[in-house]
Scaffold this motif. Structure first.
Motif, short mmCIF file in Angstrom:
data_model
loop_
_atom_site.label_atom_id
_atom_site.label_comp_id
_atom_site.label_asym_id
_atom_site.label_seq_id
_atom_site.Cartn_x
_atom_site.Cartn_y
_atom_site.Cartn_z
N SER A 195 0.82 -1.21 0.00
CA SER A 195 0.00 0.00 0.00
C SER A 195 0.85 1.25 0.00
N GLU B 145 3.97 1.33 -1.42
CA GLU B 145 4.71 1.36 -2.68
C GLU B 145 3.83 1.78 -3.85
N ALA B 146 2.52 1.54 -3.76
CA ALA B 146 1.63 1.88 -4.87
C ALA B 146 1.66 3.36 -5.22
N PRO B 147 1.58 4.29 -4.23
CA PRO B 147 1.67 5.71 -4.59
C PRO B 147 3.02 6.08 -5.21
N LYS B 148 4.10 5.42 -4.77
CA LYS B 148 5.42 5.70 -5.33
C LYS B 148 5.48 5.30 -6.80
N MET B 149 4.92 4.14 -7.11
CA MET B 149 4.91 3.68 -8.50
C MET B 149 4.04 4.60 -9.36
N LYS B 150 2.93 5.06 -8.79
CA LYS B 150 2.06 5.97 -9.52
C LYS B 150 2.76 7.29 -9.79
N ALA B 151 3.48 7.79 -8.79
CA ALA B 151 4.22 9.04 -8.97
C ALA B 151 5.33 8.88 -10.00
N GLY C 106 5.35 6.72 -12.52
CA GLY C 106 4.71 6.64 -13.84
C GLY C 106 4.30 8.01 -14.36
N PHE C 107 3.77 8.86 -13.48
CA PHE C 107 3.37 10.21 -13.88
C PHE C 107 4.59 11.04 -14.27
N LYS D 246 -4.88 12.10 -18.18
CA LYS D 246 -4.38 11.84 -16.83
C LYS D 246 -4.47 13.07 -15.94
N THR D 247 -4.37 14.26 -16.52
CA THR D 247 -4.42 15.49 -15.72
C THR D 247 -5.66 16.29 -16.12
#
Length: 358
Positions: free
Chosen positions: A7, A9-15, A17-18, A255-256
């Motif tokens: 949980s 690591e998911a925001p880190k991967m999303k950041a 990717g962005f 995405k934005t």
């Protein structure tokens, strides 16, 4: 422990990717601009309508094998529902290119850049009309500050132009904002970037063809025999760059938002000015007006970024705990934080209660 780690690591991967998406968008945008400027200026291939028409035709042909994998009924349903938006996007894209290029015949480049620096504000106003997306006061102030900063930064040389050229440039800027806004609206309705590029390419091609025929046809026929190999290479390389950029550009909007994408475009302009001063020894050309513009633009970008981050924090998900409190009170609303999901599962399994998200 493993659920908590996943949980976090998911925001880190999303950041990550962005970040990659933003870097790719800015890289393709810069490379396409540089390639077009070299082709149309240095090399002497002065046929922007033809070049953009080739980009559109190439996009349609390259994406056709991907598009035809979808059943015809799927395309029919999409076009029946989205055809107005697709036509608007393709037509506004063509008008933006056509009117801007025609205006450059009788307007200084400085005035052209100053007018087109207003694209974030124009897009924001159109987003209110088309998508009912209302900015906060801080966002609007940030956009105005950013726009004024970029205008000052690019203000070099004379500011002159014939009335018709100024009007064409203004209308072209509005068309650019409209194209971005309608792209955001269509993409928000479950249309992917590949099909959007595939559908809009022929619309833009049909709209650009008359301009090529009227303004460039005869000159191109005279130019082609002596530059056959160079023309073929320019069209091929720039078309590959263009189809990649168009899809990434649409993905960036999806995405934005259309407004955020224009903001990144403005920041790219400021970044190129600063890098040219640092790396190419053009620091002496930085006047007080340009320096003030860069500072204002970066301040506007910082304000806009802070506003978007604050809005994301304000809309964080909340949960209702249905665990009995023992005193008959109503369930309590508490914020759902990253990493709390595993804790909720353990509590639910131990006391038989349940948790629902709202």
């Amino acid at each position: 422990m493993s659920e908590k780690k996943m949980s976090t690591e998911a925001p880190k991967m999303k950041a990550l990717g962005f970040t990659l998406l933003v870097v790719t968008y800015l890289s393709l945008n810069s490379s396409l601009n540089l390639l077009n400027k070299w082709s149309l200026g240095v090399y002497g291939f002065r046929f922007p309508f033809l070049l953009t028409s080739c980009h559109m035709a190439f996009s349609f042909c390259v994406l056709a094998p991907v598009a035809i994998r979808e059943p015809w009924d799927s395309h029919r349903r999409t076009l029946e529902k989205q055809w107005r938006g697709i036509v608007y996007i393709g037509a506004f894209m063509a008008l933006n290119i056509a009117l801007n290029n025609i205006s450059l015949l009788d307007i200084s480049l400085t005035l052209n850049q100053i007018i087109r620096s207003a694209i974030p504000v124009v897009t924001c106003l159109l987003a209110i009309l088309v998508e009912s997306r209302y900015p906060t006061g801080q966002e609007l102030a940030a956009l105005i500050t950013l726009t004024l900063g970029v205008m000052l930064a690019v203000w070099q040389g004379t500011v002159t132009g014939k009335p018709y050229a100024i009007i064409f440039c203004l209308v072209g800027t509005v068309c650019n904002g409209a194209m971005m806004t309608f792209s955001g609206k269509v993409l928000s309705e479950k249309l992917d970037v590949v099909r959007l590029t595939f559908y809009t390419a022929p619309v833009s091609l049909v709209c650009l063809a008359p301009f090529f025929w009227a303004y460039e046809r005869q000159s191109f026929y005279e130019y082609l025999p002596a530059h056959m190999n160079g023309v073929a290479l320019i069209i091929l390389v720039s078309s590959i760059n263009a189809v990649c950029y168009n899809m990434i550009h649409s993905l960036m909007i999806k995405k934005t938002s259309a407004v955020t994408t224009t903001v990144l475009g403005e920041v790219k302009i400021i970044g190129l000015l600063v890098l040219s001063a640092m790396l190419l020894g053009e620091g002496k050309e930085f006047t007080l007006k340009m320096t003030t513009g860069v500072v204002l633009a970066m301040a506007g970008f910082a304000m806009y970024s802070h506003s978007k981050i604050q809005r994301l924090r304000d809309v964080q998900p909340r949960v209702i705990s249905l665990t009995a409190s023992g005193n008959g009170s109503a369930p309590e609303l508490v914020p759902l934080k990253v990493g709390d999901m595993s804790t909720m599962h353990r509590v639910a399994s131990s006391n038989g209660s349940s948790v629902s998200q709202v």
